[in-house]
Design an enzyme around this catalytic site. Sequence first.
Site, PDB file in Angstrom:
ATOM      1  N   LYS A  50      -3.726  -6.801  -0.401  1.00  0.00           N
ATOM      2  CA  LYS A  50      -3.265  -7.054   0.975  1.00  0.00           C
ATOM      3  C   LYS A  50      -4.391  -7.611   1.865  1.00  0.00           C
ATOM      4  O   LYS A  50      -5.570  -7.580   1.489  1.00  0.00           O
ATOM      5  CB  LYS A  50      -2.694  -5.754   1.540  1.00  0.00           C
ATOM      6  CG  LYS A  50      -1.457  -5.272   0.766  1.00  0.00           C
ATOM      7  CD  LYS A  50      -0.814  -4.066   1.431  1.00  0.00           C
ATOM      8  CE  LYS A  50       0.410  -3.614   0.648  1.00  0.00           C
ATOM      9  NZ  LYS A  50       1.145  -2.535   1.352  1.00  0.00           N
ATOM     10  N   TYR A 103       9.899  -7.836   1.943  1.00  0.00           N
ATOM     11  CA  TYR A 103      10.028  -6.437   2.372  1.00  0.00           C
ATOM     12  C   TYR A 103      11.422  -6.125   2.951  1.00  0.00           C
ATOM     13  O   TYR A 103      11.568  -5.153   3.686  1.00  0.00           O
ATOM     14  CB  TYR A 103       8.942  -6.096   3.382  1.00  0.00           C
ATOM     15  CG  TYR A 103       7.603  -5.771   2.747  1.00  0.00           C
ATOM     16  CD1 TYR A 103       7.474  -4.721   1.836  1.00  0.00           C
ATOM     17  CD2 TYR A 103       6.459  -6.492   3.070  1.00  0.00           C
ATOM     18  CE1 TYR A 103       6.253  -4.403   1.262  1.00  0.00           C
ATOM     19  CE2 TYR A 103       5.223  -6.179   2.494  1.00  0.00           C
ATOM     20  CZ  TYR A 103       5.134  -5.132   1.591  1.00  0.00           C
ATOM     21  OH  TYR A 103       3.926  -4.810   1.026  1.00  0.00           O
ATOM     22  N   PHE A 138       8.640   0.773  10.991  1.00  0.00           N
ATOM     23  CA  PHE A 138       7.370   0.072  10.801  1.00  0.00           C
ATOM     24  C   PHE A 138       7.539  -1.361  10.292  1.00  0.00           C
ATOM     25  O   PHE A 138       6.550  -2.049  10.046  1.00  0.00           O
ATOM     26  CB  PHE A 138       6.445   0.865   9.859  1.00  0.00           C
ATOM     27  CG  PHE A 138       7.021   1.151   8.492  1.00  0.00           C
ATOM     28  CD1 PHE A 138       7.002   0.182   7.494  1.00  0.00           C
ATOM     29  CD2 PHE A 138       7.566   2.401   8.199  1.00  0.00           C
ATOM     30  CE1 PHE A 138       7.526   0.438   6.231  1.00  0.00           C
ATOM     31  CE2 PHE A 138       8.091   2.673   6.935  1.00  0.00           C
ATOM     32  CZ  PHE A 138       8.064   1.681   5.951  1.00  0.00           C
ATOM     33  N   ARG A 193       0.968   2.362 -10.390  1.00  0.00           N
ATOM     34  CA  ARG A 193       1.227   3.289  -9.280  1.00  0.00           C
ATOM     35  C   ARG A 193       0.271   4.482  -9.333  1.00  0.00           C
ATOM     36  O   ARG A 193      -0.166   4.983  -8.303  1.00  0.00           O
ATOM     37  CB  ARG A 193       2.688   3.715  -9.257  1.00  0.00           C
ATOM     38  CG  ARG A 193       3.608   2.537  -8.930  1.00  0.00           C
ATOM     39  CD  ARG A 193       5.059   2.918  -8.825  1.00  0.00           C
ATOM     40  NE  ARG A 193       5.338   3.662  -7.605  1.00  0.00           N
ATOM     41  CZ  ARG A 193       5.481   3.109  -6.408  1.00  0.00           C
ATOM     42  NH1 ARG A 193       5.337   1.807  -6.250  1.00  0.00           N
ATOM     43  NH2 ARG A 193       5.760   3.846  -5.359  1.00  0.00           N
ATOM     44  N   THR A 217       1.016   6.087  -1.063  1.00  0.00           N
ATOM     45  CA  THR A 217       1.060   5.079   0.011  1.00  0.00           C
ATOM     46  C   THR A 217       0.094   5.426   1.134  1.00  0.00           C
ATOM     47  O   THR A 217      -0.621   4.558   1.638  1.00  0.00           O
ATOM     48  CB  THR A 217       2.503   5.000   0.583  1.00  0.00           C
ATOM     49  OG1 THR A 217       3.393   4.702  -0.488  1.00  0.00           O
ATOM     50  CG2 THR A 217       2.626   3.928   1.643  1.00  0.00           C
ATOM     51  N   ARG A 254      -6.235   3.433  -3.319  1.00  0.00           N
ATOM     52  CA  ARG A 254      -5.957   3.632  -1.888  1.00  0.00           C
ATOM     53  C   ARG A 254      -6.867   4.685  -1.271  1.00  0.00           C
ATOM     54  O   ARG A 254      -7.302   4.539  -0.134  1.00  0.00           O
ATOM     55  CB  ARG A 254      -4.480   3.955  -1.687  1.00  0.00           C
ATOM     56  CG  ARG A 254      -3.607   2.699  -1.825  1.00  0.00           C
ATOM     57  CD  ARG A 254      -2.168   3.061  -1.967  1.00  0.00           C
ATOM     58  NE  ARG A 254      -1.265   1.920  -1.840  1.00  0.00           N
ATOM     59  CZ  ARG A 254       0.003   1.930  -2.259  1.00  0.00           C
ATOM     60  NH1 ARG A 254       0.489   3.018  -2.834  1.00  0.00           N
ATOM     61  NH2 ARG A 254       0.762   0.870  -2.112  1.00  0.00           N
ATOM     62  N   ASN A 266      -3.027  -0.509   3.451  1.00  0.00           N
ATOM     63  CA  ASN A 266      -3.336   0.341   2.293  1.00  0.00           C
ATOM     64  C   ASN A 266      -3.757  -0.458   1.053  1.00  0.00           C
ATOM     65  O   ASN A 266      -3.605  -0.011  -0.075  1.00  0.00           O
ATOM     66  CB  ASN A 266      -2.172   1.303   2.009  1.00  0.00           C
ATOM     67  CG  ASN A 266      -0.889   0.598   1.624  1.00  0.00           C
ATOM     68  OD1 ASN A 266      -0.824  -0.621   1.628  1.00  0.00           O
ATOM     69  ND2 ASN A 266       0.143   1.353   1.284  1.00  0.00           N
ATOM     70  N   HIS A 286      -0.226  -3.440  -3.011  1.00  0.00           N
ATOM     71  CA  HIS A 286       1.198  -3.188  -3.247  1.00  0.00           C
ATOM     72  C   HIS A 286       1.421  -3.215  -4.743  1.00  0.00           C
ATOM     73  O   HIS A 286       0.810  -4.028  -5.436  1.00  0.00           O
ATOM     74  CB  HIS A 286       2.077  -4.272  -2.602  1.00  0.00           C
ATOM     75  CG  HIS A 286       3.507  -4.232  -3.092  1.00  0.00           C
ATOM     76  ND1 HIS A 286       4.434  -3.381  -2.564  1.00  0.00           N
ATOM     77  CD2 HIS A 286       4.131  -4.887  -4.114  1.00  0.00           C
ATOM     78  CE1 HIS A 286       5.583  -3.532  -3.228  1.00  0.00           C
ATOM     79  NE2 HIS A 286       5.422  -4.436  -4.163  1.00  0.00           N
ATOM     80  N   GLU A 289      10.431  -9.055  -8.009  1.00  0.00           N
ATOM     81  CA  GLU A 289       9.248  -9.403  -7.211  1.00  0.00           C
ATOM     82  C   GLU A 289       8.387 -10.462  -7.894  1.00  0.00           C
ATOM     83  O   GLU A 289       7.845 -11.353  -7.226  1.00  0.00           O
ATOM     84  CB  GLU A 289       8.422  -8.137  -6.936  1.00  0.00           C
ATOM     85  CG  GLU A 289       9.135  -7.163  -6.013  1.00  0.00           C
ATOM     86  CD  GLU A 289       8.339  -5.900  -5.709  1.00  0.00           C
ATOM     87  OE1 GLU A 289       8.845  -5.054  -4.954  1.00  0.00           O
ATOM     88  OE2 GLU A 289       7.211  -5.756  -6.230  1.00  0.00           O
TER      89      GLU A 289
HETATM   90  P1  CMP Z   1       3.955  -0.988   0.071  1.00  0.00           P
HETATM   91  O1  CMP Z   1       3.785  -0.254  -1.199  1.00  0.00           O
HETATM   92  O2  CMP Z   1       3.597  -2.433   0.085  1.00  0.00           O
HETATM   93  O3  CMP Z   1       5.472  -0.847   0.552  1.00  0.00           O
HETATM   94  C1  CMP Z   1       5.853  -0.847   1.910  1.00  0.00           C
HETATM   95  C2  CMP Z   1       4.685  -0.855   2.837  1.00  0.00           C
HETATM   96  O4  CMP Z   1       4.977  -0.448   4.151  1.00  0.00           O
HETATM   97  C3  CMP Z   1       3.643   0.149   2.383  1.00  0.00           C
HETATM   98  O5  CMP Z   1       3.055  -0.279   1.196  1.00  0.00           O
HETATM   99  C4  CMP Z   1       2.755   0.207   3.607  1.00  0.00           C
HETATM  100  O6  CMP Z   1       1.905  -0.934   3.698  1.00  0.00           O
HETATM  101  C5  CMP Z   1       3.811   0.108   4.687  1.00  0.00           C
HETATM  102  N1  CMP Z   1       4.169   1.433   5.204  1.00  0.00           N
HETATM  103  C6  CMP Z   1       4.776   2.412   4.548  1.00  0.00           C
HETATM  104  N2  CMP Z   1       4.974   3.476   5.338  1.00  0.00           N
HETATM  105  C7  CMP Z   1       4.480   3.141   6.536  1.00  0.00           C
HETATM  106  C8  CMP Z   1       4.393   3.801   7.771  1.00  0.00           C
HETATM  107  N3  CMP Z   1       4.879   5.045   7.928  1.00  0.00           N
HETATM  108  N4  CMP Z   1       3.831   3.136   8.781  1.00  0.00           N
HETATM  109  C9  CMP Z   1       3.371   1.875   8.600  1.00  0.00           C
HETATM  110  N5  CMP Z   1       3.434   1.189   7.449  1.00  0.00           N
HETATM  111  C10 CMP Z   1       3.984   1.824   6.421  1.00  0.00           C
END
Ligand code: CMP
Length: 139
Positions: free
Chosen positions: A10, A50, A58, A86, A92, A103, A113, A116, A127
């Site tokens: 990211k 997304y 969010f 994972r 996350t 992470r 984070n 992905h 994807e």
């Molecule tokens: P990802 O695994 O790419 O999938 C969805 C993304 O949304 C996640 O990683 C984070 O980057 C983002 N995300 C998930 N939960 C939150 C949250 N509570 N607030 C902000 N961003 C979030």
Amino acid sequence: ALERTLSILKPDATRRNLTGKINARFEEAGLRIVAQKRAWLSQAQAEKFYEVHKARPFFGELVSFMISGPVVLQVLEGENAVTRNREIMGATDPSKAEPGTIRREFAESIEANSVHGSDSPENAAIEIAYFFAGTEIVG
Ligand code: CMP
């Protein structure tokens, strides 16, 4: 089974020049980078990618973050690649991620984070096809 998963480094990771350090984690874990390209996603591309999170509070911030700088799109291949990736990414929310995970070590926040990874083999196929032509993947 031998699987493939979509990985994204990211904008927070590319900004801090962490692509090599994160790629080393994948390779040390037995995952092979069989496709890789740097891209700056458009708003439309990020929104579509997304889409499942569209109703989340969010969503808007997530899309803004994902288009705030370049990303690195990757296909990782290996035994149980989806689950394996994972595991090494960690939770996350970096504050909840296990020590030693990507992470926990590198992420700035739950949003920024660093990585992905697809959450199932079914989503991985969708994807991967969203970002890569079959000819770009060299296993
Ligand atoms: P990802 O695994 O790419 O999938 C969805 C993304 O949304 C996640 O990683 C984070 O980057 C983002 N995300 C998930 N939960 C939150 C949250 N509570 N607030 C902000 N961003 C979030």
